[in-house]
Write an enzyme that holds these catalytic residues in place. Structure first.
Site, short mmCIF file in Angstrom:
data_model
loop_
_atom_site.label_atom_id
_atom_site.label_comp_id
_atom_site.label_asym_id
_atom_site.label_seq_id
_atom_site.Cartn_x
_atom_site.Cartn_y
_atom_site.Cartn_z
N SER A 1 30.27 41.37 43.30
CA SER A 1 28.83 40.94 43.30
C SER A 1 27.96 41.02 44.50
CB SER A 1 28.79 39.66 42.56
OG SER A 1 27.49 39.06 42.62
N TYR B 1 30.88 30.55 42.87
CA TYR B 1 30.98 31.87 42.30
C TYR B 1 30.75 33.09 43.56
CZ TYR B 1 29.57 36.19 39.94
OH TYR B 1 29.15 37.52 39.65
P1 NAP Z 1 29.43 39.18 30.48
O1 NAP Z 1 28.64 39.95 29.99
O2 NAP Z 1 29.22 37.83 30.59
O3 NAP Z 1 31.02 39.37 30.06
C1 NAP Z 1 32.07 39.13 30.58
C2 NAP Z 1 33.46 39.26 30.03
O4 NAP Z 1 34.45 38.88 30.59
C3 NAP Z 1 33.56 39.36 28.66
O5 NAP Z 1 34.23 40.41 27.90
C4 NAP Z 1 34.40 37.91 28.35
O6 NAP Z 1 35.13 38.02 27.20
C5 NAP Z 1 35.39 38.28 29.68
N1 NAP Z 1 35.97 37.15 30.16
C6 NAP Z 1 35.30 35.91 30.63
N2 NAP Z 1 36.20 34.86 31.23
C7 NAP Z 1 37.37 35.64 30.85
C8 NAP Z 1 38.76 35.21 31.16
N3 NAP Z 1 39.03 34.03 31.80
N4 NAP Z 1 39.74 36.04 30.96
C9 NAP Z 1 39.56 37.34 30.22
N5 NAP Z 1 38.16 37.72 30.08
C10 NAP Z 1 37.20 36.94 30.40
O7 NAP Z 1 29.56 39.31 32.12
P2 NAP Z 1 29.10 41.01 32.97
O8 NAP Z 1 27.69 40.40 33.42
O9 NAP Z 1 29.23 42.07 32.24
O10 NAP Z 1 30.09 40.68 34.40
C11 NAP Z 1 31.17 41.44 34.55
C12 NAP Z 1 31.63 41.32 36.01
O11 NAP Z 1 30.40 41.87 36.63
C13 NAP Z 1 32.02 40.16 36.47
O12 NAP Z 1 32.89 40.14 37.43
C14 NAP Z 1 30.81 39.55 37.10
O13 NAP Z 1 31.06 38.80 38.32
C15 NAP Z 1 30.10 40.90 37.76
N6 NAP Z 1 28.82 40.96 38.20
C16 NAP Z 1 27.79 40.84 37.00
C17 NAP Z 1 26.60 40.74 37.46
C18 NAP Z 1 25.10 40.81 36.60
O14 NAP Z 1 24.29 40.66 37.00
N7 NAP Z 1 25.54 40.91 35.31
C19 NAP Z 1 26.25 40.92 38.78
C20 NAP Z 1 27.21 40.90 39.84
C21 NAP Z 1 28.29 41.05 39.45
P3 NAP Z 1 34.72 37.05 25.90
O15 NAP Z 1 33.77 37.79 25.37
O16 NAP Z 1 35.79 36.83 25.30
O17 NAP Z 1 34.07 35.79 26.62
#
Ligand code: NAP
Length: 249
Positions: free
Chosen positions: A144, A158
């Site tokens: 991130s 985080y």
């Molecule tokens: P999201 O939409 O909240 O989706 C999270 C996903 O991770 C869901 O499939 C969730 O499953 C799963 N998950 C959460 N906790 C888990 C665990 N303990 N074990 C297994 N699966 C788990 O998140 P996202 O925004 O796509 O983020 C994905 C990645 O991108 C993360 O590493 C995040 O830090 C990174 N990121 C995101 C952003 C952003 O702005 N969105 C920016 C920088 C980095 P369930 O549906 O079953 O809960």
């Protein structure tokens, strides 16, 4: 055929977009999730519609035995993993300052965001590494931009966990470079997914637009494109790279 891709947190957001694009690229996909089985099954259906195999596995990446089961089920249902996307992560509640943070909650977050990806990489390396008789492979970690911004007054723990992912990417890339495995990371900026619901700031994306040189949040698809490229043979001489996908931020 492109091979078998395991995507932790493949059921929603960036992971789901990666699963869709992986299927179009020719991968069979293991979609890991922790709570929302219906969301995972919806993405699996899309993968199958694209003509590839899909399997959903409930597993908490903060629990070692769950991770071991995730890889064993993938071996059985889809075959040996060729690409691991270490995508799942937790943010915890937003708008927190360090003096409010308890060790138990910080340790739980680190178990999911740091120990989890390291243990997933361990399982992948045992299957991919030429040293263990494997054919090689690729690991893409999802970091991130907060690892270099720090996320003050929001979720510093985080951000620190993502700093660990950056360092892990650099070290692991060197450790397995002679074993047919490339290790890289994407470092997304603000991406339009549900993760921001946890921030405690309902209009976080809109409010943050002025901080982004491109003046808009990114899409999960835009991050997925970078992940798929890093995983692909087109990136055959790329390892240890951390690719910002952050609209210039
Ligand atoms: P999201 O939409 O909240 O989706 C999270 C996903 O991770 C869901 O499939 C969730 O499953 C799963 N998950 C959460 N906790 C888990 C665990 N303990 N074990 C297994 N699966 C788990 O998140 P996202 O925004 O796509 O983020 C994905 C990645 O991108 C993360 O590493 C995040 O830090 C990174 N990121 C995101 C952003 C952003 O702005 N969105 C920016 C920088 C980095 P369930 O549906 O079953 O809960």
């Amino acid at each position: 055929m492109a091979g078998v891709m395991i995507i932790t947190g493949g059921s929603r957001g960036i992971g789901a977009a990666t699963a869709r694009l992986a299927a179009k690229t020719g991968y069979d996909v293991c979609i890991n999730f922790v709570r929302d089985a219906a969301a995972a099954e919806r993405i699996a259906a899309e993968v199958r519609e694209a003509g590839r195999r899909a399997h959903c596995v409930q597993a908490d990446v903060g629990i070692e035995s769950d991770i071991e089961r995730l890889f064993e089920v993938t071996d059985r249902e889809l075959g040996r993993v060729s690409v691991l996307v270490n995508n799942a992560a937790a943010v915890g509640p937003g708008r927190r300052r360090v003096e409010t943070m308890g060790a138990e909650a910080v340790n739980a977050l680190l178990a999911t965001n740091v120990t989890g990806p390291i243990v997933c990489a361990r399982e992948a390396i045992r299957r991919m590494s030429t040293k263990h008789g494997g054919p090689g492979g690729a690991i893409v970690n999802v970091s991130s931009a907060s690892s270099r911004i720090g996320a003050p007054n929001l979720w510093i723990d985080y951000a620190a966990s993502k700093g660990a992912i950056d360092t892990f990417t650099i070290g692991l890339a060197q450790e397995v470079a002679q074993e047919g495995i490339r290790v890289n990371a994407v470092r997304p900026g603000l991406i339009d997914t549900d993760i921001h619901l946890a921030s405690g700031i309902p209009d976080r994306l809109a409010r943050s637009e002025k901080l982004i040189p491109m003046r808009r949040p990114g899409t999960a698809q835009e991050v997925a494109e970078a992940i798929l490229w890093l995983a692909s043979p087109a990136a055959s001489y790329v390892s240890g790279a951390i690719l910002d996908v952050a609209g210039g931020r």
